[in-house]
Design an enzyme around this catalytic site. Structure first.
Site, PDB file in Angstrom:
ATOM      1  N   LYS A   1       0.819  -1.212   0.000  1.00 24.21           N
ATOM      2  CA  LYS A   1       0.000   0.000   0.000  1.00 24.21           C
ATOM      3  C   LYS A   1       0.857   1.268   0.000  1.00 24.21           C
ATOM      4  CE  LYS A   1      -3.867   1.990   2.654  1.00 24.21           C
ATOM      5  NZ  LYS A   1      -4.766   1.711   3.799  1.00 24.21           N
TER       6      LYS A   1
ATOM      7  N   GLU B   1     -10.874   6.284   5.044  1.00 22.35           N
ATOM      8  CA  GLU B   1     -10.888   5.404   6.214  1.00 22.35           C
ATOM      9  C   GLU B   1     -11.534   6.077   7.435  1.00 22.35           C
ATOM     10  OE1 GLU B   1      -6.788   4.194   6.380  1.00 22.35           O
ATOM     11  OE2 GLU B   1      -6.975   3.080   4.507  1.00 22.35           O
TER      12      GLU B   1
HETATM   13 MG    MG Z   1      -5.822   0.510   8.927  1.00 25.40          MG
END
Ligand code: MG
Ligand code: ADP
Length: 616
Positions: A87, A187
């Site tokens: 990522k 997120e």
């Molecule tokens: Mg996370």
């Protein structure tokens, strides 16, 4: 970094109820998939009851690819062919990651084909997108096995600070894994959704996310279901791994293992590191830990552990301070603090952060799962199963301004991706008009009165000019936060005016659905009203110019011509007061037919007069 979600794209409107769209947290250390079952978000477990899938991919010599727990084990056995933390490389160029290259135990290279970084494993080059797709594929299989149906649609989360290219790379990874990625959401937004915080009005939330290798603090403002990221801060190399490292160092010093081969080198180091992680996790629910490795007893008390990690946690608090400062807020302005990430299981983390923000933190949900569960809730909204959450990163309704006769002139059509910009030119309808009112509306109907007014302002001090001459440019600019800015500028004089408008203010998903439905059902009526209004506008315009014509040509018109024109003009005026567009149009035509030859005659006279005046 917008936010927010109702999807009224035609495709999504037709989603069958009960269709499952999953939510995926594609993490640096761990990933997981969740779905909503009877209104409740559930993270999918494997046969060992584990929800977390380590974000690790291993390439075997036979070409076999392992993902997750199996690949995690290969980290010690076969480190060069085991890829982790991919990522960190998503959507990045080699130049972006050159400095941190040594962090990776595998080959991170620039293969010169494009701007993006590649990973070399066993003489093959992989893009971070392809590797992320492997993780997503394994999550897809995991949820399909649990549900017994095929799954093809997903919402995937990314850190709030991810840029367009990182978001695009995430989307592409989904596509490669056979998933239709309906939405990429932040997120911290997902974590807030998991705690149901999207439903309340006007509040500011701090989301503290301490994972394995990264720390993010995000300050969000939620208003009417719209999530706005006010600021983000953090450290891309700070997390639970640092706790493990601090423990390893402590043990090495304690047992004077500095020169011991057993505890250095790739595999020896890993073994001690894994033991440290075990100790750390154990201490989240116990007061001390001890274990034997290579005949040595390694022990740690909770107090010792807390002393070791205190300096690391103080760094996260400095980030929180900066994030508040950037958002121009005080600790008191924050209503809720949400804990995210495996490392927030540590008691001291919750205690320090609660103290800093002066309020208890939200930690009821599993901190590993909150992001995926929030993504699943978002997915459920998109599937049409939830009505009271609203998120937008497209313009759900068209935005435009009112033009003559109350008509809606759309400037940014609905379903346009934000950020976005569009403009159009207008002019005045009255001679010498000095001010122009710009009324901004949202909706699909042809008449502004059926749409929602968002605001209005007046462009003042237009220099006097005949009607139709000023060039007024109206620009709509929606920034990534979903804020609409409307600019109006008279181009000949440079007179300008700007206002900010919140386009989605106060619109619930239900209202929005109703407004769209209305627009479809009323399309025919709207077309008729539009035709009537257009006829009226034209009629008014002709009445106005006829009056001007009569006034300016008094001397050259015969009394019968004046009388004829006035009578037809009055017929037109009375037709305009009604709603019969055919009557208005025929009155316009009658007046035109009668006055056109007179206008020609007048023109001739005027020209002849002008010629006479000339000295030849
Ligand atoms: Mg996370
Ligand atoms: P990411 O979002 O970066 O993928 P996670 O949120 O999954 O990371 O967090 C992983 C980290 O959480 C690891 O460092 C792991 O050791 C740590 N962790 C997991 N469980 C606990 C626990 N009970 N106590 C302390 N740390 C934990």
């Amino acid at each position: 970094m917008a936010r927010f979600s109702i999807d009224l794209k035609s495709g999504d409107l037709s989603n069958q109820p009960n269709e499952i769209i999953v939510g995926i947290d594609l993490g640096t250390t761990n990933s997981l998939v969740a779905y909503v079952n009877e209104g409740v978000g559930v993270a999918v477990k494997d046969e060992n009851k584990k929800t977390l899938v380590p974000s690790i991919v291993h390439f075997g010599n036979s070409g076999r690819i392992k993902v997750g727990e199996e690949a995690h084990r290969m980290l010690v056995e076969d480190p060069q062919n085991t890829v982790y933390s991919v990522k960190r490389l998503l959507g990045k160029s080699y130049a972006d990651v050159e400095q941190i290259e040594s962090y990776f135990g595998y080959d991170v290279i620039d293969d010169g084909t494009d701007n993006l970084v590649k990973i070399k494993v066993r003489d093959r080059f992989y893009t971070p997108t392809e590797l992320s797709a492997e993780i997503l594929k394994s999550l897809k299989i995991k949820v399909e096995e649990e549900l017994g149906i095929s799954v093809s649609k997903a919402v995937i989360t990314v850190p709030a600070y991810f840029n367009d290219s990182q978001r695009q790379a995430t989307r592409d990874a989904g596509k490669l894994a056979g998933l239709d990625v309906l939405r990429i959401i932040n997120e911290p937004t997902a974590a807030s959704l998991a705690y149901g915080l999207g439903k309340n009005d006007d509040q500011k939330i701090a989301v503290y996310d301490l994972g394995g290798g990264t720390f993010d603090i995000s300050i969000l403002h939620i208003q009417d279901g719209v999530f706005e990221v006010l600021s983000t801060n953090g450290d891309t190399f700070l997390g639970g791994d640092d706790f493990d490292r601090a423990i390893v160092e402590h043990w090495i010093n304690e047992h004077e293992l500095g020169s011991s081969l057993k505890f250095s080198g790739k595999s020896g180091g890993q073994a001690l590191r894994l033991l440290a992680e075990k100790a750390k996790k154990h201490l989240s629910s116990n007061d001390d830990y001890h274990a034997y490795l290579e005949g040595i007893e390694f022990a740690l008390t909770k107090r010792q552990f807390e002393q070791l990690i205190l300096p690391i946690l103080e760094r996260t608090i400095a980030c929180c301070q900066q994030a508040l400062k950037d958002a121009k807020l005080d600790v008191d302005d924050i209503q809720h603090v949400v804990m995210v990430g495996g490392s927030t299981r540590v008691d001291l983390v919750k205690k320090l952060i609660g103290n800093f923000f002066q309020k208890p933190v939200y930690d009821d949900l599993d901190p590993d799962e909150v992001v995926a569960i929030g993504a699943a809730i978002q997915a459920d909204v998109l599937a049409g199963n939830q009505k009271d959450v609203l998120l937008l990163d497209i313009t759900p309704l068209s935005l435009g301004i009112e033009t003559m006769g109350g008509l809606m002139d759309t400037i940014i059509p609905r379903n346009t991706k934000v950020p976005s910009k569009a403009g159009r030119q207008y002019t005045t309808s009255i001679d010498g008009q000095k001010n122009l009112k710009i009324s901004v509306f949202q909706g699909e109907r042809d008449l502004v009165e059926h749409n929602r007014k968002l605001g209005e302002f007046i462009l003042r001090n237009i220099p006097p000019m005949p009607a139709g001459l000023p060039k007024i440019e109206v620009q709509f600019i929606i920034n990534a936060d979903g804020i609409l800015k409307v600019k109006a500028k008279e181009l000949r004089s440079g007179v300008e005016q700007v206002i900010d408008i919140k386009p989605t203010y106060g619109i619930s998903e239900e209202d929005m659905g109703r407004m769209l439905l209305d627009s479809i059902q009323n399309a025919q009526t709207d077309m008729n009203s539009r035709a009537i209004l257009e006829a009226k506008n034209e009629g008014n315009h002709i009445v106005h110019s006829t009056e001007k014509f009569l006034e300016q040509n008094k001397e050259v018109l015969s009394p019968s011509e004046v009388e004829g024109i006035i009578s037809l003009k009055n017929d037109l005026k009375s037709a305009i007061t009604g709603d019969d567009k055919d009557l208005i149009n025929s009155a316009i035509q009658d007046l035109n037919l009668y006055s056109a030859p007179i206008a020609h005659k007048v023109m001739d006279i005027v020209i002849r007069k002008a010629m006479k005046g000339q000295k030849v």
